[in-house]
Design a protein around this motif. Structure first.
Motif, mmCIF file in Angstrom:
data_model
loop_
_atom_site.group_PDB
_atom_site.id
_atom_site.type_symbol
_atom_site.label_atom_id
_atom_site.label_comp_id
_atom_site.label_asym_id
_atom_site.label_seq_id
_atom_site.Cartn_x
_atom_site.Cartn_y
_atom_site.Cartn_z
ATOM 1 N N ASN A 6 -22.483 15.836 73.462
ATOM 2 C CA ASN A 6 -22.124 14.300 73.648
ATOM 3 C C ASN A 6 -20.698 14.358 72.964
ATOM 4 N N LEU A 7 -20.761 14.920 71.575
ATOM 5 C CA LEU A 7 -19.441 14.869 71.060
ATOM 6 C C LEU A 7 -18.337 15.626 71.836
ATOM 7 N N TYR A 8 -18.717 16.996 71.925
ATOM 8 C CA TYR A 8 -17.626 17.683 72.642
ATOM 9 C C TYR A 8 -17.287 16.925 73.986
ATOM 10 N N TRP A 9 -18.007 16.495 74.561
ATOM 11 C CA TRP A 9 -17.603 15.776 76.042
ATOM 12 C C TRP A 9 -16.777 14.857 75.531
ATOM 13 N N LEU A 14 -14.874 20.471 77.569
ATOM 14 C CA LEU A 14 -15.929 20.481 78.852
ATOM 15 C C LEU A 14 -16.623 21.529 78.768
ATOM 16 N N ALA A 15 -16.039 22.780 78.490
ATOM 17 C CA ALA A 15 -16.861 23.976 78.462
ATOM 18 C C ALA A 15 -17.826 24.056 77.283
ATOM 19 N N GLN A 16 -17.352 23.667 76.043
ATOM 20 C CA GLN A 16 -18.481 23.582 74.769
ATOM 21 C C GLN A 16 -19.546 22.790 75.144
ATOM 22 N N ARG A 37 -29.753 14.726 81.106
ATOM 23 C CA ARG A 37 -28.118 15.016 80.626
ATOM 24 C C ARG A 37 -27.378 16.034 81.098
ATOM 25 N N TRP A 38 -28.022 17.254 81.411
ATOM 26 C CA TRP A 38 -27.470 18.308 81.976
ATOM 27 C C TRP A 38 -26.842 17.936 83.571
ATOM 28 N N ILE A 43 -22.682 16.001 87.494
ATOM 29 C CA ILE A 43 -22.402 15.021 88.625
ATOM 30 C C ILE A 43 -21.002 14.238 88.257
ATOM 31 N N ARG A 44 -21.003 13.878 86.690
ATOM 32 C CA ARG A 44 -19.845 13.245 86.467
ATOM 33 C C ARG A 44 -18.489 13.939 86.110
ATOM 34 N N THR A 45 -18.648 15.315 86.091
ATOM 35 C CA THR A 45 -17.527 16.196 85.975
ATOM 36 C C THR A 45 -17.229 17.026 87.231
ATOM 37 N N GLY A 46 -17.871 16.527 88.481
ATOM 38 C CA GLY A 46 -17.593 17.097 89.680
ATOM 39 C C GLY A 46 -18.226 18.059 90.159
#
Length: 217
Positions: A6-9, A14-16, A37-38, A43-46
């Motif tokens: 979540n922190l990296y997002w 995004l890769a991490q 969550r996965w 979904i949210r990143t397309g």
């Protein structure tokens, strides 16, 4: 791993984030927040193809896992696969007749199919049952717009925004309706604030320009 993902997002790394979410999901059972969550991340990143693959595996492993069925139904609705969406909603409602997300999704499906009157009837019922859920009032406003009833749409949007002022789509729709009815002052006030908060929001910039044009300045 989910917390760190979540922190990296949040940071846009995004890769991490993807690596951490995937590892957490693979180590968890099908019916788990890690798996959800996965799915949500994809979904949210397309990455809908990846999301659908994970959902198919999850539903095969845990066919009674209602959140996964809802995610799959939402994707089907977005792809205009109405029969598939309807079948998935019915699966959820067969297990839980009062499932909120399924009922709301069913109203969205009816609107997408042009069954506006039926959607409004269902949303009226939901707004009575869940008077403090902003998303219900927001969707009801969309239904009223589709039914060419701007007055009721404005009322529903105001209710939604009192409950949740962060609903950007509701703010934009309300501003558009205010412009149409000549209340440019309200539209300009709301849109100016929105543009300050979200300077990259093109729709807000366009509507603000339209509001000034309608006012004659």
């Amino acid at each position: 791993k989910v917390g760190l993902g979540n922190l990296y997002w949040t940071r846009g790394e995004l890769a991490q984030a993807a690596s951490l979410f995937k590892a957490a999901a693979e180590a968890a059972p099908a019916k788990s927040r890690e798996r959800l969550r996965w799915i949500e991340f994809n979904i949210r990143t397309g990455a809908l193809d990846d999301a659908k693959k994970i959902l198919e595996e999850t539903i095969q492993e845990a066919p009674e896992f209602l959140p996964a069925l809802i995610y799959r139904a939402e994707i089907a609705l977005g792809e205009k696969k109405f029969d598939e969406c309807s079948a998935l909603i019915e699966k959820v409602l067969a297990q839980d007749a009062g499932h909120f997300e399924a009922q709301l999704l069913q109203s969205r499906l009816k609107l997408s199919q042009g069954q506006t009157a039926e959607a409004i009837k269902e949303l009226d019922r939901l707004s009575t049952k869940y008077p403090r859920v902003a998303r219900v009032h927001q969707l009801e406003a969309v239904a009223h717009v589709q039914n060419n009833d701007a007055v009721k749409a404005v009322t529903s949007l105001n209710q939604a925004l009192v409950l949740d002022p962060t609903l950007t789509d509701a703010s934009l729709l309300l501003a558009e309706l205010n412009i149409r009815k000549g209340d440019t002052a309200s539209a300009i006030t709301a849109l100016t604030q929105l543009v300050k908060q979200m300077p990259g929001l093109k729709r807000a910039q366009y509507l603000l320009a339209a509001a000034y044009a309608a006012r004659g300045t």
